[in-house]
Design a protein around this motif. Structure first.
Motif, PDB file in Angstrom:
ATOM      1  N   UNK A 217       3.925   3.450   7.125  1.00 30.60           N
ATOM      2  CA  UNK A 217       3.797   3.101   5.722  1.00 30.60           C
ATOM      3  C   UNK A 217       5.084   2.462   5.215  1.00 30.60           C
ATOM      4  N   UNK A 218       4.952   1.555   4.267  1.00 28.78           N
ATOM      5  CA  UNK A 218       6.135   0.887   3.717  1.00 28.78           C
ATOM      6  C   UNK A 218       5.939   0.705   2.213  1.00 28.78           C
ATOM      7  N   UNK A 219       6.756   1.402   1.433  1.00 31.50           N
ATOM      8  CA  UNK A 219       6.619   1.376  -0.018  1.00 31.50           C
ATOM      9  C   UNK A 219       7.044   0.039  -0.622  1.00 31.50           C
ATOM     10  N   UNK A 220       7.724  -0.778   0.157  1.00 36.72           N
ATOM     11  CA  UNK A 220       8.129  -2.086  -0.357  1.00 36.72           C
ATOM     12  C   UNK A 220       6.936  -2.983  -0.635  1.00 36.72           C
ATOM     13  N   UNK A 221       5.834  -2.752   0.043  1.00 34.83           N
ATOM     14  CA  UNK A 221       4.645  -3.583  -0.181  1.00 34.83           C
ATOM     15  C   UNK A 221       4.144  -3.402  -1.614  1.00 34.83           C
ATOM     16  N   UNK A 222       3.909  -2.145  -2.005  1.00 30.12           N
ATOM     17  CA  UNK A 222       3.426  -1.869  -3.362  1.00 30.12           C
ATOM     18  C   UNK A 222       4.471  -2.264  -4.398  1.00 30.12           C
ATOM     19  N   UNK A 223       5.745  -2.028  -4.090  1.00 28.99           N
ATOM     20  CA  UNK A 223       6.826  -2.388  -5.011  1.00 28.99           C
ATOM     21  C   UNK A 223       6.800  -3.894  -5.286  1.00 28.99           C
TER      22      UNK A 223
END
Length: 318
Positions: A217-223
């Protein structure tokens, strides 16, 4: 007689601190883009100059958008100008810190390896929180103003809410991971506190250019998606206006407003889906059946909403 303004001068005069910061971003790109090609160093598995490049582009787009929004104010203009100036100062500081750390070959985020690195990251965290608060205040000012046609006003209000939510996703990244928490609880030092990857350490395989994890998972995508919803929804509203000559039904502002509401709701759902997917430790390019099912439901809801927006008739008043 004053000479006519050039296009660049017109843009700069929208809000000078914000637009001049955007020009600073362009100057950073003149260094960071060649740096990606010529400097073989890596930070966390990515080219050392990739982060300054990404942030320079994002900050430039963000600042120019807010410069335009603040130019539309009819009330609280002075307050809006000062809030925009605060944003310009904070993002300038953030860009300088990121560029400095790239030049040093050090990570700018989550880095507590030395006292200096920790001080740089702590200062960046303060600046990011300040930008969020200032953006919230600007959104509140814009919320009570009519910005031309209702569809555009709704687009601005909805996109600001989406952008604030997207910015807030970054706060998930600042919490220690499970492994970091164990180290801290045992009293040991931790050079890194926080991560943008969920389920695996930062620095693994990633997508070209953006570096988003392909294995976790990578929170930078949603950010990223949430932050730039500000531009997407507003451009969607203006796109509908541009299409009105070809499709006469779109000349009806009420219809465009309904379509903007549907697009905003769909985009908000996408932001929520991407955040949920990342927090489950799942790569954006490897969705499981549950994620695909929710995505299909979101697509169906968007289609239904679009049908409602196009079929509904405004009640005529006799």
């Amino acid at each position: 007689m004053n000479p006519p303004k050039t296009a660049l001068r017109t843009i700069i005069d929208l809000h000078r601190p914000l637009t001049l910061t955007a020009l600073l971003c362009a100057a950073v790109l003149l260094v960071s883009v060649p740096g990606i090609l010529l400097d073989g160093r890596t930070i966390g598995g990515d080219p050392a100059w990739l982060k300054p490049t990404k942030f320079a582009i994002s900050i430039a787009v963000y600042n120019l958008t807010f410069a335009w929004l603040l130019s539309l104010l009819t009330r609280w203009r002075r307050t809006g100008w000062w809030l925009g100036t605060v944003v310009a100062a904070m993002v300038t500081g953030e860009l300088v810190a990121i560029t400095l750390q790239a030049a040093r070959g050090r990570s700018s985020h989550f880095n507590y390896a030395t006292a200096f690195d920790g001080a740089v990251y702590s200062l960046m965290a303060f600046m990011i929180v300040t930008v969020w608060v200032a953006t919230f205040a600007i959104a509140a000012i814009l919320l009570v103003q009519r910005l031309g046609e209702r569809s555009v006003t709704v687009a601005v209000r909805a996109s600001l809410a989406i952008a604030l939510a997207g910015m807030a996703v970054a706060f998930f990244m600042t919490s220690p991971t499970a492994e970091q928490m164990v180290t801290l609880q045992e009293g040991g030092p931790s050079d890194v506190i926080g991560a943008h990857t969920v389920g695996m350490p930062d620095g693994g395989p990633g997508l070209p250019l953006v570096g988003w994890s392909t294995v976790a998972g990578d929170l930078r995508v949603a950010h990223f998606v949430g932050l730039h919803g500000l531009q997407v929804i507003i451009l969607f509203a203006f796109g509908l206006i541009a299409l009105a000559d070809r499709y006469p039904r779109l000349a009806e502002d009420a219809l465009r407003t309904r379509l903007v509401l549907v697009a905003s709701g769909s985009y908000t759902g996408l932001l929520a889906l991407l955040t949920w997917q990342a927090l489950r430790g799942q790569s954006v390019i490897a969705p499981d059946a549950l994620t695909l099912g929710v995505a299909a439901a979101l697509a169906a809801a968007t289609a239904a909403g679009t049908w409602w927006a196009l079929r509904r008739r405004v009640r005529e008043h006799v």
